[in-house]
Write a protein that holds these residues in place. Structure first.
Motif, PDB file in Angstrom:
ATOM      1  N   ASP A   1     -35.069 -22.965 -21.354  1.00 51.22           N
ATOM      2  CA  ASP A   1     -36.363 -22.771 -22.056  1.00 51.22           C
ATOM      3  C   ASP A   1     -37.345 -24.038 -22.264  1.00 51.22           C
ATOM      4  N   SER A   2     -37.163 -24.947 -21.368  1.00 49.12           N
ATOM      5  CA  SER A   2     -37.974 -26.086 -21.159  1.00 49.12           C
ATOM      6  C   SER A   2     -38.516 -26.205 -19.866  1.00 49.12           C
ATOM      7  N   PHE A   3     -39.881 -26.527 -19.727  1.00 51.44           N
ATOM      8  CA  PHE A   3     -40.127 -26.652 -18.248  1.00 51.44           C
ATOM      9  C   PHE A   3     -41.287 -27.796 -18.455  1.00 51.44           C
ATOM     10  N   LEU A   4     -41.511 -28.437 -17.152  1.00 50.25           N
ATOM     11  CA  LEU A   4     -42.471 -29.555 -16.995  1.00 50.25           C
ATOM     12  C   LEU A   4     -43.490 -29.319 -16.014  1.00 50.25           C
ATOM     13  N   PHE A   5     -44.528 -29.489 -16.337  1.00 50.13           N
ATOM     14  CA  PHE A   5     -45.840 -29.480 -15.742  1.00 50.13           C
ATOM     15  C   PHE A   5     -46.196 -31.057 -15.038  1.00 50.13           C
ATOM     16  N   PRO A   6     -45.558 -31.277 -13.907  1.00 51.35           N
ATOM     17  CA  PRO A   6     -45.621 -32.863 -13.612  1.00 51.35           C
ATOM     18  C   PRO A   6     -47.362 -32.969 -13.038  1.00 51.35           C
ATOM     19  N   GLY A   7     -47.392 -34.170 -13.266  1.00 51.63           N
ATOM     20  CA  GLY A   7     -48.981 -34.568 -12.943  1.00 51.63           C
ATOM     21  C   GLY A   7     -49.098 -36.035 -13.109  1.00 51.63           C
ATOM     22  N   ALA A   8     -50.536 -36.725 -13.183  1.00 56.92           N
ATOM     23  CA  ALA A   8     -50.630 -38.087 -13.540  1.00 56.92           C
ATOM     24  C   ALA A   8     -49.942 -38.273 -14.835  1.00 56.92           C
TER      25      ALA A   8
ATOM     26  N   VAL B   1     -37.494 -37.131 -19.396  1.00 53.00           N
ATOM     27  CA  VAL B   1     -38.705 -37.136 -18.914  1.00 53.00           C
ATOM     28  C   VAL B   1     -39.432 -38.239 -19.464  1.00 53.00           C
ATOM     29  N   PRO B   2     -40.204 -39.042 -18.519  1.00 55.20           N
ATOM     30  CA  PRO B   2     -40.986 -40.154 -18.896  1.00 55.20           C
ATOM     31  C   PRO B   2     -42.700 -39.571 -19.000  1.00 55.20           C
ATOM     32  N   GLY B   3     -43.313 -40.296 -19.779  1.00 57.42           N
ATOM     33  CA  GLY B   3     -44.437 -39.703 -19.726  1.00 57.42           C
ATOM     34  C   GLY B   3     -45.348 -39.706 -18.410  1.00 57.42           C
ATOM     35  N   HIS B   4     -44.942 -40.583 -17.559  1.00 56.33           N
ATOM     36  CA  HIS B   4     -45.616 -40.804 -16.364  1.00 56.33           C
ATOM     37  C   HIS B   4     -44.472 -41.103 -15.208  1.00 56.33           C
ATOM     38  N   GLY B   5     -44.310 -40.199 -14.358  1.00 58.11           N
ATOM     39  CA  GLY B   5     -42.724 -40.560 -13.483  1.00 58.11           C
ATOM     40  C   GLY B   5     -42.225 -38.937 -13.417  1.00 58.11           C
ATOM     41  N   ASP B   6     -41.079 -39.160 -12.575  1.00 56.08           N
ATOM     42  CA  ASP B   6     -40.289 -38.142 -12.301  1.00 56.08           C
ATOM     43  C   ASP B   6     -39.240 -37.811 -13.337  1.00 56.08           C
ATOM     44  N   PRO B   7     -38.730 -36.613 -13.553  1.00 52.32           N
ATOM     45  CA  PRO B   7     -37.753 -36.709 -14.590  1.00 52.32           C
ATOM     46  C   PRO B   7     -36.257 -37.137 -14.138  1.00 52.32           C
ATOM     47  N   THR B   8     -35.444 -37.606 -14.877  1.00 51.38           N
ATOM     48  CA  THR B   8     -33.990 -38.206 -14.354  1.00 51.38           C
ATOM     49  C   THR B   8     -33.060 -37.782 -15.107  1.00 51.38           C
ATOM     50  N   GLY B   9     -31.752 -37.560 -14.582  1.00 53.02           N
ATOM     51  CA  GLY B   9     -30.654 -37.322 -15.471  1.00 53.02           C
ATOM     52  C   GLY B   9     -29.972 -38.575 -15.764  1.00 53.02           C
ATOM     53  N   GLN B  10     -30.345 -39.846 -15.554  1.00 53.40           N
ATOM     54  CA  GLN B  10     -29.978 -41.073 -15.857  1.00 53.40           C
ATOM     55  C   GLN B  10     -30.727 -42.034 -16.884  1.00 53.40           C
ATOM     56  N   LEU B  11     -30.481 -41.705 -18.121  1.00 55.09           N
ATOM     57  CA  LEU B  11     -31.284 -42.526 -19.090  1.00 55.09           C
ATOM     58  C   LEU B  11     -31.025 -44.144 -19.023  1.00 55.09           C
TER      59      LEU B  11
ATOM     60  N   ARG C   1     -56.813 -26.474 -17.058  1.00 48.03           N
ATOM     61  CA  ARG C   1     -56.802 -25.269 -16.389  1.00 48.03           C
ATOM     62  C   ARG C   1     -55.670 -25.042 -15.708  1.00 48.03           C
ATOM     63  N   LYS C   2     -55.021 -25.829 -14.895  1.00 49.35           N
ATOM     64  CA  LYS C   2     -54.067 -25.917 -13.898  1.00 49.35           C
ATOM     65  C   LYS C   2     -52.725 -25.460 -14.934  1.00 49.35           C
ATOM     66  N   LEU C   3     -52.600 -26.192 -15.904  1.00 44.09           N
ATOM     67  CA  LEU C   3     -51.528 -26.015 -17.134  1.00 44.09           C
ATOM     68  C   LEU C   3     -51.569 -24.840 -17.680  1.00 44.09           C
ATOM     69  N   LEU C   4     -52.793 -24.054 -17.981  1.00 39.34           N
ATOM     70  CA  LEU C   4     -52.644 -22.892 -18.650  1.00 39.34           C
ATOM     71  C   LEU C   4     -52.439 -21.883 -17.740  1.00 39.34           C
ATOM     72  N   ARG C   5     -52.798 -22.166 -16.338  1.00 37.13           N
ATOM     73  CA  ARG C   5     -52.570 -20.936 -15.408  1.00 37.13           C
ATOM     74  C   ARG C   5     -51.012 -20.866 -15.010  1.00 37.13           C
TER      75      ARG C   5
ATOM     76  N   VAL D   1     -46.697 -30.092 -24.941  1.00 38.69           N
ATOM     77  CA  VAL D   1     -46.685 -31.294 -25.475  1.00 38.69           C
ATOM     78  C   VAL D   1     -47.079 -32.368 -24.499  1.00 38.69           C
ATOM     79  N   ASP D   2     -48.258 -33.035 -25.072  1.00 38.31           N
ATOM     80  CA  ASP D   2     -49.260 -33.700 -24.277  1.00 38.31           C
ATOM     81  C   ASP D   2     -50.047 -32.803 -22.772  1.00 38.31           C
ATOM     82  N   THR D   3     -51.344 -32.600 -23.404  1.00 37.95           N
ATOM     83  CA  THR D   3     -51.858 -31.615 -22.649  1.00 37.95           C
ATOM     84  C   THR D   3     -52.561 -32.357 -21.401  1.00 37.95           C
ATOM     85  N   GLY D   4     -52.648 -33.653 -21.150  1.00 42.67           N
ATOM     86  CA  GLY D   4     -53.346 -34.235 -20.163  1.00 42.67           C
ATOM     87  C   GLY D   4     -54.765 -34.720 -20.374  1.00 42.67           C
ATOM     88  N   LEU D   5     -55.246 -35.193 -19.471  1.00 40.77           N
ATOM     89  CA  LEU D   5     -56.480 -35.729 -19.327  1.00 40.77           C
ATOM     90  C   LEU D   5     -57.845 -35.124 -19.414  1.00 40.77           C
TER      91      LEU D   5
END
Length: 298
Positions: free
Chosen positions: A9-16, A203-213, A42-46, A32-36
């Protein structure tokens, strides 16, 4: 880009800037954090609507423009949404001129009033750390000050959204001078996140998600300590903050070509100077109408 599933039930919308979409199980979603800006919004809502979800609330982890600049457009579509943020950060989101004002130290010139430093205002509400239900989604908000004066990481079961308490490897390499308002607190927050148990996705605020904290925490601490060392080395000969900034940029091979980069990176150097002053490694003196920082020899 479609939403990237992280958990059921958790999703990532990746971006800058990464945006997190947390389903409440009833068709609603906490953003959580809507972007710049409007483009990101627009892309997030879509993609949120393509997943069969409707925004139910917004959480901004901190007040930097790239994390809340999209709020205004989202509110045009969903004016009933409540926007939440840490107390001090909520004040800046409501009065965004405060961001370029504190970076520049006076009324900022036009060059410092771009969307990267001056987001549209939105009516954020103050929220204390702890466990809360926002838009039907239960989350644990963990205080992680340093990058911003107040900032929250967001935990939902085994998922951790670290916000800008942690950066991914690529952003750290691209931007050696990682922004922070308080470098000592930024290091402490990273260390404390590293002690969390039961985290399987970060999930960092900037960068790819990881399984290794743990490796991500170690990489961020290494980057922060490298900057502290560069600032200390720059203080071998006393200099002003701007002079030290130029020396640090030369050492770390950083090139600045706009006023925004200068004020942001000067703040980074100033944060590390404050840490070094507290440690007794650097001293401050006023000489010839200049505020100088130099090594103490300690």
């Amino acid at each position: 880009m479609p939403l990237l599933p992280l958990t059921e039930d958790s999703f990532l919308f990746p971006g800058a800037v990464n945006s997190l979409v947390l389903s409440n199980g009833s068709g609603g979603a906490l953003l959580v954090d809507t972007g710049l800006d409007e483009s990101h919004a627009r892309k997030l809502l879509r993609e949120v609507q393509a997943a069969g979800l409707t925004p139910s609330a917004v959480l901004n982890t901190h007040s930097h423009a790239d994390h809340h600049g999209s709020n205004a457009f989202i509110l045009k579509r969903f004016p009933e949404l409540t926007i939440w943020a840490p107390p001090l950060e909520a004040a800046i989101i409501r009065y965004p001129m405060l961001e370029p004002l504190y970076l520049y130290g006076a009324l900022p010139p036009r060059e410092l009033q771009s969307k990267f430093l001056l987001a549209p205002s939105s009516p954020a509400q103050a929220l204390e750390p702890g466990t809360h239900t926002l838009g039907g989604v239960e989350v644990e908000l963990l205080p992680v000050p340093g990058h911003a004066v107040e900032m929250y990481a967001v935990r939902r079961a085994e998922l951790l959204y670290a916000a800008d308490a942690l950066f991914g490897p690529e952003p750290l390499q691209k931007h050696p001078l990682t922004f922070c308002a308080d470098s000592a607190l930024q290091k402490d927050s990273a260390r404390r996140l590293g002690t969390l148990e039961g985290i399987s996705i970060t999930v960092p605020g900037h960068g790819d998600p990881t399984g290794q904290l743990d490796p991500l925490v170690a990489l961020n601490l290494q980057s922060l300590e490298r900057t502290t060392a560069a600032v200390l080395d720059a203080c071998s000969e006393p200099g002003t903050a701007d002079e030290l900034l130029a020396r640090v940029c030369e050492q770390l091979q950083v090139s600045m070509n706009n006023a925004g980069a200068v004020v942001l990176n000067r703040s980074v150097v100033s944060a590390h100077l404050t840490e070094l002053l507290a440690l007794g490694r650097v001293q401050l003196q006023v000489q010839d109408n200049r505020m100088l920082f130099g090594r103490t020899g300690a």
